[in-house]
Design a protein around this motif. Structure first.
Motif, PDB file in Angstrom:
ATOM      1  N   PRO A  55       0.826  -1.226   0.090  1.00 20.01           N
ATOM      2  CA  PRO A  55      -0.134   0.061   0.146  1.00 20.01           C
ATOM      3  C   PRO A  55       0.932   1.141  -0.052  1.00 20.01           C
ATOM      4  CG  PRO A  55      -0.212  -1.162   2.087  1.00 20.01           C
ATOM      5  CD  PRO A  55       0.655  -2.138   1.244  1.00 20.01           C
ATOM      6  N   HIS A  56       2.203   1.231   0.420  1.00 20.47           N
ATOM      7  CA  HIS A  56       2.856   2.433   0.566  1.00 20.47           C
ATOM      8  C   HIS A  56       3.332   2.686  -0.750  1.00 20.47           C
ATOM      9  CE1 HIS A  56       5.330   5.556   2.459  1.00 20.47           C
ATOM     10  NE2 HIS A  56       6.313   4.937   2.078  1.00 20.47           N
ATOM     11  N   TYR A  57       3.944   1.786  -1.272  1.00 24.38           N
ATOM     12  CA  TYR A  57       4.770   1.820  -2.513  1.00 24.38           C
ATOM     13  C   TYR A  57       4.075   1.949  -3.858  1.00 24.38           C
ATOM     14  CZ  TYR A  57       8.924   2.300   0.315  1.00 24.38           C
ATOM     15  OH  TYR A  57       9.804   2.446   1.236  1.00 24.38           O
ATOM     16  N   GLY A  58       2.867   0.892  -3.924  1.00 26.14           N
ATOM     17  CA  GLY A  58       2.318   0.431  -5.149  1.00 26.14           C
ATOM     18  C   GLY A  58       1.214   1.574  -5.238  1.00 26.14           C
ATOM     19  N   GLN A  59       1.519   2.342  -6.585  1.00 27.25           N
ATOM     20  CA  GLN A  59       0.861   3.307  -7.120  1.00 27.25           C
ATOM     21  C   GLN A  59       0.413   3.385  -8.577  1.00 27.25           C
ATOM     22  OE1 GLN A  59       2.632   7.239  -6.017  1.00 27.25           O
ATOM     23  NE2 GLN A  59       3.028   6.074  -4.016  1.00 27.25           N
ATOM     24  N   PRO A  60      -0.137   2.377  -8.788  1.00 26.74           N
ATOM     25  CA  PRO A  60      -0.327   1.889 -10.391  1.00 26.74           C
ATOM     26  C   PRO A  60      -0.849   2.942 -11.265  1.00 26.74           C
ATOM     27  CG  PRO A  60      -1.457   0.369  -9.040  1.00 26.74           C
ATOM     28  CD  PRO A  60      -1.056   1.432  -8.121  1.00 26.74           C
ATOM     29  N   ALA A  61      -1.555   3.908 -10.913  1.00 32.01           N
ATOM     30  CA  ALA A  61      -2.145   5.015 -11.634  1.00 32.01           C
ATOM     31  C   ALA A  61      -0.856   5.874 -11.998  1.00 32.01           C
ATOM     32  CB  ALA A  61      -2.969   5.965 -10.828  1.00 32.01           C
ATOM     33  N   ASP A  62       0.336   6.072 -11.242  1.00 34.19           N
ATOM     34  CA  ASP A  62       1.519   6.604 -11.517  1.00 34.19           C
ATOM     35  C   ASP A  62       2.543   5.819 -12.095  1.00 34.19           C
ATOM     36  OD1 ASP A  62       0.459   9.066 -10.602  1.00 34.19           O
ATOM     37  OD2 ASP A  62       1.017   8.678  -8.462  1.00 34.19           O
ATOM     38  N   ASN A  63       1.978   4.570 -12.610  1.00 35.62           N
ATOM     39  CA  ASN A  63       2.973   3.541 -13.282  1.00 35.62           C
ATOM     40  C   ASN A  63       4.033   3.292 -12.097  1.00 35.62           C
ATOM     41  OD1 ASN A  63       3.362   1.813 -15.215  1.00 35.62           O
ATOM     42  ND2 ASN A  63       4.926   3.151 -16.334  1.00 35.62           N
ATOM     43  N   ILE A  64       3.696   2.883 -10.915  1.00 33.99           N
ATOM     44  CA  ILE A  64       4.485   2.413  -9.779  1.00 33.99           C
ATOM     45  C   ILE A  64       3.925   1.152  -9.213  1.00 33.99           C
ATOM     46  CG2 ILE A  64       5.830   2.572  -7.512  1.00 33.99           C
ATOM     47  CD1 ILE A  64       5.716   5.608  -8.258  1.00 33.99           C
ATOM     48  N   HIS A  65       4.180  -0.039  -9.667  1.00 34.98           N
ATOM     49  CA  HIS A  65       3.490  -1.372  -9.252  1.00 34.98           C
ATOM     50  C   HIS A  65       4.218  -2.138  -8.322  1.00 34.98           C
ATOM     51  CE1 HIS A  65       1.064  -0.563 -12.989  1.00 34.98           C
ATOM     52  NE2 HIS A  65       2.113  -0.148 -13.387  1.00 34.98           N
ATOM     53  N   ALA A  66       3.526  -2.692  -7.289  1.00 34.66           N
ATOM     54  CA  ALA A  66       4.250  -3.359  -6.231  1.00 34.66           C
ATOM     55  C   ALA A  66       3.383  -4.553  -5.892  1.00 34.66           C
ATOM     56  CB  ALA A  66       4.318  -2.400  -4.835  1.00 34.66           C
ATOM     57  N   THR A  67       4.220  -5.579  -5.633  1.00 34.64           N
ATOM     58  CA  THR A  67       3.674  -6.778  -5.374  1.00 34.64           C
ATOM     59  C   THR A  67       4.563  -7.323  -4.293  1.00 34.64           C
ATOM     60  OG1 THR A  67       4.883  -8.357  -6.956  1.00 34.64           O
ATOM     61  CG2 THR A  67       2.669  -7.491  -7.611  1.00 34.64           C
ATOM     62  N   GLN A  68       4.267  -8.076  -3.067  1.00 34.18           N
ATOM     63  CA  GLN A  68       5.167  -8.730  -2.262  1.00 34.18           C
ATOM     64  C   GLN A  68       5.051 -10.322  -2.453  1.00 34.18           C
ATOM     65  OE1 GLN A  68       5.063  -6.513   1.399  1.00 34.18           O
ATOM     66  NE2 GLN A  68       5.339  -8.600   2.533  1.00 34.18           N
ATOM     67  N   LEU A  69       6.020 -10.806  -2.303  1.00 36.99           N
ATOM     68  CA  LEU A  69       6.037 -12.351  -2.248  1.00 36.99           C
ATOM     69  C   LEU A  69       6.229 -12.895  -0.874  1.00 36.99           C
ATOM     70  CD1 LEU A  69       5.658 -15.081  -3.443  1.00 36.99           C
ATOM     71  CD2 LEU A  69       8.296 -14.934  -4.314  1.00 36.99           C
ATOM     72  N   GLU A  70       5.329 -13.463   0.017  1.00 38.17           N
ATOM     73  CA  GLU A  70       5.699 -13.944   1.158  1.00 38.17           C
ATOM     74  C   GLU A  70       5.810 -15.345   0.862  1.00 38.17           C
ATOM     75  OE1 GLU A  70       5.724 -12.676   4.289  1.00 38.17           O
ATOM     76  OE2 GLU A  70       5.104 -10.757   3.846  1.00 38.17           O
ATOM     77  N   ILE A  71       6.802 -16.013   1.502  1.00 39.02           N
ATOM     78  CA  ILE A  71       7.362 -17.572   1.282  1.00 39.02           C
ATOM     79  C   ILE A  71       7.152 -18.396   2.436  1.00 39.02           C
ATOM     80  CG2 ILE A  71       9.126 -19.140   0.431  1.00 39.02           C
ATOM     81  CD1 ILE A  71      10.176 -16.714  -1.253  1.00 39.02           C
ATOM     82  N   ALA A  72       6.466 -19.323   2.468  1.00 39.02           N
ATOM     83  CA  ALA A  72       6.171 -20.164   3.675  1.00 39.02           C
ATOM     84  C   ALA A  72       7.747 -20.843   3.994  1.00 39.02           C
ATOM     85  CB  ALA A  72       5.160 -21.311   3.470  1.00 39.02           C
ATOM     86  N   GLN A  73       7.648 -20.962   5.381  1.00 41.97           N
ATOM     87  CA  GLN A  73       8.907 -21.389   5.824  1.00 41.97           C
ATOM     88  C   GLN A  73       9.295 -23.019   5.373  1.00 41.97           C
ATOM     89  OE1 GLN A  73       8.724 -20.412  10.208  1.00 41.97           O
ATOM     90  NE2 GLN A  73       9.924 -18.607   9.770  1.00 41.97           N
ATOM     91  N   SER A  74       8.223 -23.619   5.120  1.00 42.79           N
ATOM     92  CA  SER A  74       8.168 -25.038   4.971  1.00 42.79           C
ATOM     93  C   SER A  74       9.028 -25.427   3.578  1.00 42.79           C
ATOM     94  CB  SER A  74       6.940 -25.742   4.987  1.00 42.79           C
ATOM     95  OG  SER A  74       6.076 -25.062   4.207  1.00 42.79           O
ATOM     96  N   THR A  75       8.748 -24.290   2.816  1.00 46.13           N
ATOM     97  CA  THR A  75       9.418 -24.603   1.612  1.00 46.13           C
ATOM     98  C   THR A  75      10.985 -24.487   1.570  1.00 46.13           C
ATOM     99  OG1 THR A  75       9.521 -22.156   0.914  1.00 46.13           O
ATOM    100  CG2 THR A  75       7.391 -23.407   0.443  1.00 46.13           C
ATOM    101  N   TYR A  76      11.877 -23.937   2.542  1.00 50.61           N
ATOM    102  CA  TYR A  76      12.853 -24.044   2.391  1.00 50.61           C
ATOM    103  C   TYR A  76      13.743 -24.389   4.016  1.00 50.61           C
ATOM    104  CZ  TYR A  76      12.312 -19.324   4.621  1.00 50.61           C
ATOM    105  OH  TYR A  76      11.825 -18.299   5.453  1.00 50.61           O
ATOM    106  N   LEU A  77      12.866 -24.716   4.993  1.00 55.31           N
ATOM    107  CA  LEU A  77      13.459 -25.024   6.251  1.00 55.31           C
ATOM    108  C   LEU A  77      13.271 -26.726   6.069  1.00 55.31           C
ATOM    109  CD1 LEU A  77      12.289 -22.221   8.739  1.00 55.31           C
ATOM    110  CD2 LEU A  77      14.542 -22.495   7.542  1.00 55.31           C
ATOM    111  N   ALA A  78      13.978 -27.140   7.175  1.00 50.70           N
ATOM    112  CA  ALA A  78      14.153 -28.786   7.414  1.00 50.70           C
ATOM    113  C   ALA A  78      13.067 -28.763   8.418  1.00 50.70           C
ATOM    114  CB  ALA A  78      15.460 -29.081   7.885  1.00 50.70           C
ATOM    115  N   SER A  79      12.891 -27.836   9.169  1.00 55.31           N
ATOM    116  CA  SER A  79      11.953 -27.768  10.507  1.00 55.31           C
ATOM    117  C   SER A  79      11.457 -26.415  10.577  1.00 55.31           C
ATOM    118  CB  SER A  79      12.679 -28.255  11.541  1.00 55.31           C
ATOM    119  OG  SER A  79      11.790 -28.450  12.861  1.00 55.31           O
ATOM    120  N   GLU A  80      10.282 -26.242  11.055  1.00 56.61           N
ATOM    121  CA  GLU A  80       9.764 -24.982  11.571  1.00 56.61           C
ATOM    122  C   GLU A  80       9.912 -24.544  12.991  1.00 56.61           C
ATOM    123  OE1 GLU A  80       6.382 -23.244   9.060  1.00 56.61           O
ATOM    124  OE2 GLU A  80       6.399 -25.072   8.329  1.00 56.61           O
TER     125      GLU A  80
END
Length: 113
Positions: A55-80
């Motif tokens: 919400p802070h950086y994404g301003q598509p009307a001004d051609n500033i596009h922001a997405t965020q990728l949250e990655i589950a820990q289970s995809t890269y950790l041996a144990s959570e």
């Protein structure tokens, strides 16, 4: 994050501030690419919608596009569980999966108006 949520989170969580932080075509391109990553589950604007960043950086009307990728820990950790040991093979696979997502974002261009 078993201490914060019950159940299993999708592996890749794309946050777009409910679609307000980027052009729909960018989100759609990322999700289409994610569909090809059959080893990983994904969702758009699930439990993670982008926090402060989108919400802070994404301003598509001004051609500033922001997405965020949250990655589950289970995809890269041996144990959570502490001490949260990394699974090097899983982390390498995840890294290889993220590369085409980054390429998709870098190659994306907004529609001409």
């Amino acid at each position: 994050m078993p201490r914060l949520f019950e159940g299993r989170l999708p592996d890749l969580n794309f946050g777009t501030n409910s679609g307000a932080s980027c052009a729909p075509s960018l989100a759609e391109a990322l999700l289409a690419r994610a569909e090809t990553l059959t080893a990983y589950t994904h969702v758009r604007d699930g439990r993670f919608k982008g926090g402060y960043t989108t919400p802070h950086y994404g301003q598509p009307a001004d051609n500033i596009h922001a997405t965020q990728l949250e990655i589950a820990q289970s995809t890269y950790l041996a144990s959570e569980q502490a001490p949260w040991p990394i699974d090097l093979q899983a982390a390498a696979s995840l890294s290889a999966a993220i590369e085409p997502l980054l390429a998709t974002a870098a190659d994306w261009r907004p529609e001409s108006s």
